[in-house]
Design an enzyme around this catalytic site. Structure first.
Site, PDB file in Angstrom:
ATOM      1  CD  GLU A 329      -3.233   0.592   2.116  1.00 19.26           C
ATOM      2  OE1 GLU A 329      -3.035   0.672   3.161  1.00 19.26           O
ATOM      3  OE2 GLU A 329      -4.333   0.812   1.743  1.00 19.26           O
ATOM      4  CG  HIS A 358       7.192 -29.654   3.678  1.00 20.50           C
ATOM      5  ND1 HIS A 358       7.839 -30.829   3.537  1.00 20.50           N
ATOM      6  CD2 HIS A 358       7.980 -29.350   4.551  1.00 20.50           C
ATOM      7  CE1 HIS A 358       8.784 -31.118   4.426  1.00 20.50           C
ATOM      8  NE2 HIS A 358       8.879 -29.995   5.097  1.00 20.50           N
ATOM      9  CE  LYS A 462     -11.644   2.459   1.205  1.00 20.54           C
ATOM     10  NZ  LYS A 462     -11.066   3.289   1.992  1.00 20.54           N
TER      11      LYS A 462
HETATM   12  O1  LIG Z   1      -8.902   2.824   9.924  1.00 23.92           O
HETATM   13  P1  LIG Z   1      -9.885   3.043   8.520  1.00 23.92           P
HETATM   14  O2  LIG Z   1     -10.082   4.543   8.195  1.00 23.92           O
HETATM   15  O3  LIG Z   1     -11.204   2.329   8.897  1.00 23.92           O
HETATM   16  O4  LIG Z   1      -9.151   2.468   7.536  1.00 23.92           O
HETATM   17  C1  LIG Z   1      -8.913   0.787   7.250  1.00 23.92           C
HETATM   18  C2  LIG Z   1      -8.105   0.923   5.967  1.00 23.92           C
HETATM   19  O5  LIG Z   1      -8.879   1.171   4.886  1.00 23.92           O
HETATM   20  C3  LIG Z   1      -8.436   1.827   3.810  1.00 23.92           C
HETATM   21  O6  LIG Z   1      -9.082   1.618   2.745  1.00 23.92           O
HETATM   22  C4  LIG Z   1      -7.014   2.183   3.566  1.00 23.92           C
HETATM   23  O7  LIG Z   1      -6.666   1.627   2.235  1.00 23.92           O
HETATM   24  C5  LIG Z   1      -6.221   1.438   4.713  1.00 23.92           C
HETATM   25  O8  LIG Z   1      -5.011   1.944   4.500  1.00 23.92           O
HETATM   26  C6  LIG Z   1      -6.645   1.787   5.888  1.00 23.92           C
HETATM   27  O9  LIG Z   1      -6.102   1.179   6.956  1.00 23.92           O
END
Ligand SMILES: O=P(O)(O)OC[C@H]1O[C@H](O)[C@H](O)[C@@H](O)[C@@H]1O
Length: 535
Positions: A329, A358, A462
């Site tokens: 990331e 293995h 997302k």
């Molecule tokens: O802690 P949050 O704001 O819920 O984020 C949780 C995760 O989701 C995101 O999509 C990012 O890609 C991550 O870097 C992050 O750690």
């Protein structure tokens, strides 16, 4: 005869190269061996100016520069283990949060803070994803004692069956479980869903969810507001200047670890001492820089080879998964800091040795040479003595021999490897390992000129998911309006999405499989022949 002389010379030369490049730090008990990475002195020379810049970038970052320009953020995870380094009043916030955690944990352990329906909190249920899960999972697996005052369980997905499995495991103990909801942004859907599912499970058992719930989030987030509104047991801050994947030393990692009875001060000390070692602006004296050099060499500065992480210790099983996020990331970026398309990154995978010998090590030895291995070696086999499994040899000798053997077998077939050696798995060494890799990633990012601290690519998936859920709402409404069986094409038109037939088909198939009021009829091998009706 000739072959054996030249082999002998190779062995001598390798031994010399081993000694030349061996890094050892007495205080940390850390050895780093990059001698089996076949970089040349001339590469080291060529990279010198890049390393000088990387050291400067890192010093600026630690000094409070806006090291994450796209998000206009400082990058402060190094301050978490050395608050004196933090600019402005941030150091005090770090110290206060640690005290807040310790006081809270002490009160939970002593029974001063209790759930309404049980004499004590017995378990932890951690809900979070990505950076809000992987660190606590790795640390729990590595360090949680067998007689932990509070064993930990995780929900790190929006998989209903996965959630049920965890809830079923907790069963009756839900009433004595402390639920930690961790989300820096406070708006991650998977975490929100997990929280709502768990809340529902509490309500089904007539348990008072808010009196079991703790939030870890940024001030002003949705989660912060919800926790405040519902009167949750406690809330701990996530700082704007700490990224999720580097949040292990913030409340995200420390609260869960401390509740499990893990010595978090020792974790912080390990990280702080590793930072002192990896801050030195001299390649050969800096283990993180040596790692970055090895990665650069392996992948030609373009990630052309994958990083295979092989800890020869069961308790470090999740290290590769933890590093997968930290490295991929951070480094997997389309553009560099000048806006040029570079498609950078290093792929990371791995499990543990000797188990993997293995399985996929077959391919590593003989197949596509598109990787370099990193062995994590732990010198202490176990606490206490070992039996001999054959004369003069213990199980630990086997593990050690298998590590050496694999390293040699790979090298003999021109496959490179790194060995990181630590004395034992303790809070201190786990802290140091995380800090070592955090710094190596930061330095490598400078070498290849990418911003290691943002993740724009994650957003695309997302957004696409959100649009699928929106389409689902429209498709269901259109199906209801139709009032009779209609073709998928017609439904897509009615839902205002004629170009999304495939997506709509998959939405409907999923709804049907879950008895959600949808029936498909026709030849399932030819989805275009299907008609759909409300059932
Ligand atoms: O802690 P949050 O704001 O819920 O984020 C949780 C995760 O989701 C995101 O999509 C990012 O890609 C991550 O870097 C992050 O750690």
């Amino acid at each position: 005869m000739v072959a054996s002389v030249s082999k002998e010379m190779d062995t001598q030369a390798l031994w010399k190269r081993y000694e030349d490049w061996l890094y050892y730090h007495e205080g940390l008990g850390l050895y780093l061996d990059i001698s089996r990475m076949r970089f040349t002195d001339s590469l080291v020379e060529t990279l010198k100016p890049k390393f000088e810049k990387a050291f400067q970038d890192m010093a600026a970052l630690e000094g409070g520069a806006i090291a994450n320009p796209d998000e206009n953020r400082m990058v402060g995870h190094y301050w978490l283990r050395d608050p004196d380094l933090a600019p402005l009043s941030l150091g005090q916030e770090i110290i206060d949060t640690l005290k807040q955690i310790e006081t809270f944990v002490q009160k939970v352990h002593s029974g001063e803070i209790v759930p309404p329906e049980a004499p004590k909190f017995t378990d932890i249920l951690s809900i979070g994803i990505g950076g809000s899960a992987l660190g606590p999972q790795f640390v729990a697996e590595a360090l949680s004692p067998l007689d932990s005052p509070m064993p930990i369980h995780f929900i790190d997905n929006t998989d209903p069956a996965g959630i049920d499995r965890v809830l079923n495991k907790l069963g009756d103990r839900l009433k004595s479980t402390l639920v930690i909801v961790t989300s820096k942004s406070g708006g991650t859907p998977e975490t929100r869903n997990g929280m709502l599912e768990v809340k529902h499970a509490y309500e089904l058992q007539n348990l008072n969810f808010p009196k079991h719930a703790v939030a870890i989030t940024m001030q002003g987030s949705k989660l912060d507001e919800l926790g405040g509104m519902e009167g949750w047991v406690a809330e701990f801050p996530m700082f704007d200047w700490v990224g999720g994947r580097t949040s292990q030393f913030s409340a995200v990692g420390l609260l869960a670890a401390s509740l499990q009875g893990i010595d978090v001060r020792a974790i912080l000390q390990g990280a702080k001492d590793a930072d002192s070692a990896t801050r030195i602006p001299d390649l050969k004296q800096n283990p993180a820089a040596l790692l970055a050099l090895a990665w650069y060499y392996a992948g030609n500065g373009k990630g052309e080879r994958d990083m295979v992480i092989l800890p020869y210790k069961d308790s470090l099983l999740l290290f590769s998964r933890y590093l997968q996020q930290l490295v991929m990331e951070s480094l997997g970026k389309e553009t560099d800091l000048d806006g040029k398309v570079v498609n950078q990154g290093i792929a990371v995978y791995g499990n543990k040795g000797s188990t993997d010998q293995h399985a996929y090590v077959q391919q590593l030895r003989e197949g596509v040479p598109n990787f370099f291995a990193t062995f994590i070696e732990v010198l202490q086999d176990r606490e206490g003595d070992s039996i001999e499994v054959e004369p003069g040899a213990t199980s630990g000798d086997y593990l050690s021999g298998l590590l050496q053997g694999t390293r040699r077998a790979l090298y003999d077939n021109r496959r490179d490897s790194i060995v990181i050696t630590i004395p034992e798995v303790t809070p201190y060494t786990v802290g140091l390992l995380i800090a070592l890799y955090e710094r190596a990633v930061g330095l490598y990012a400078s070498l290849v000129n990418v911003n290691a601290y943002h993740q724009p690519g994650v957003e695309a998936g997302k957004k696409a998911a959100a649009s699928v859920l929106d389409l689902q709402t429209r498709a269901i409404a259109a199906l209801k309006d139709a009032g009779q069986p209609i073709s998928l094409t017609e439904l897509a038109i009615q839902a205002g999405a004629p170009d999304e037939i495939e997506t709509i088909y998959k939405i409907l198939r999923h709804l049907e499989a879950n008895d959600r009021g949808v029936r498909l009829e026709g030849d399932r091998a030819k989805p275009s022949s299907l008609t759909v009706s409300a059932s």
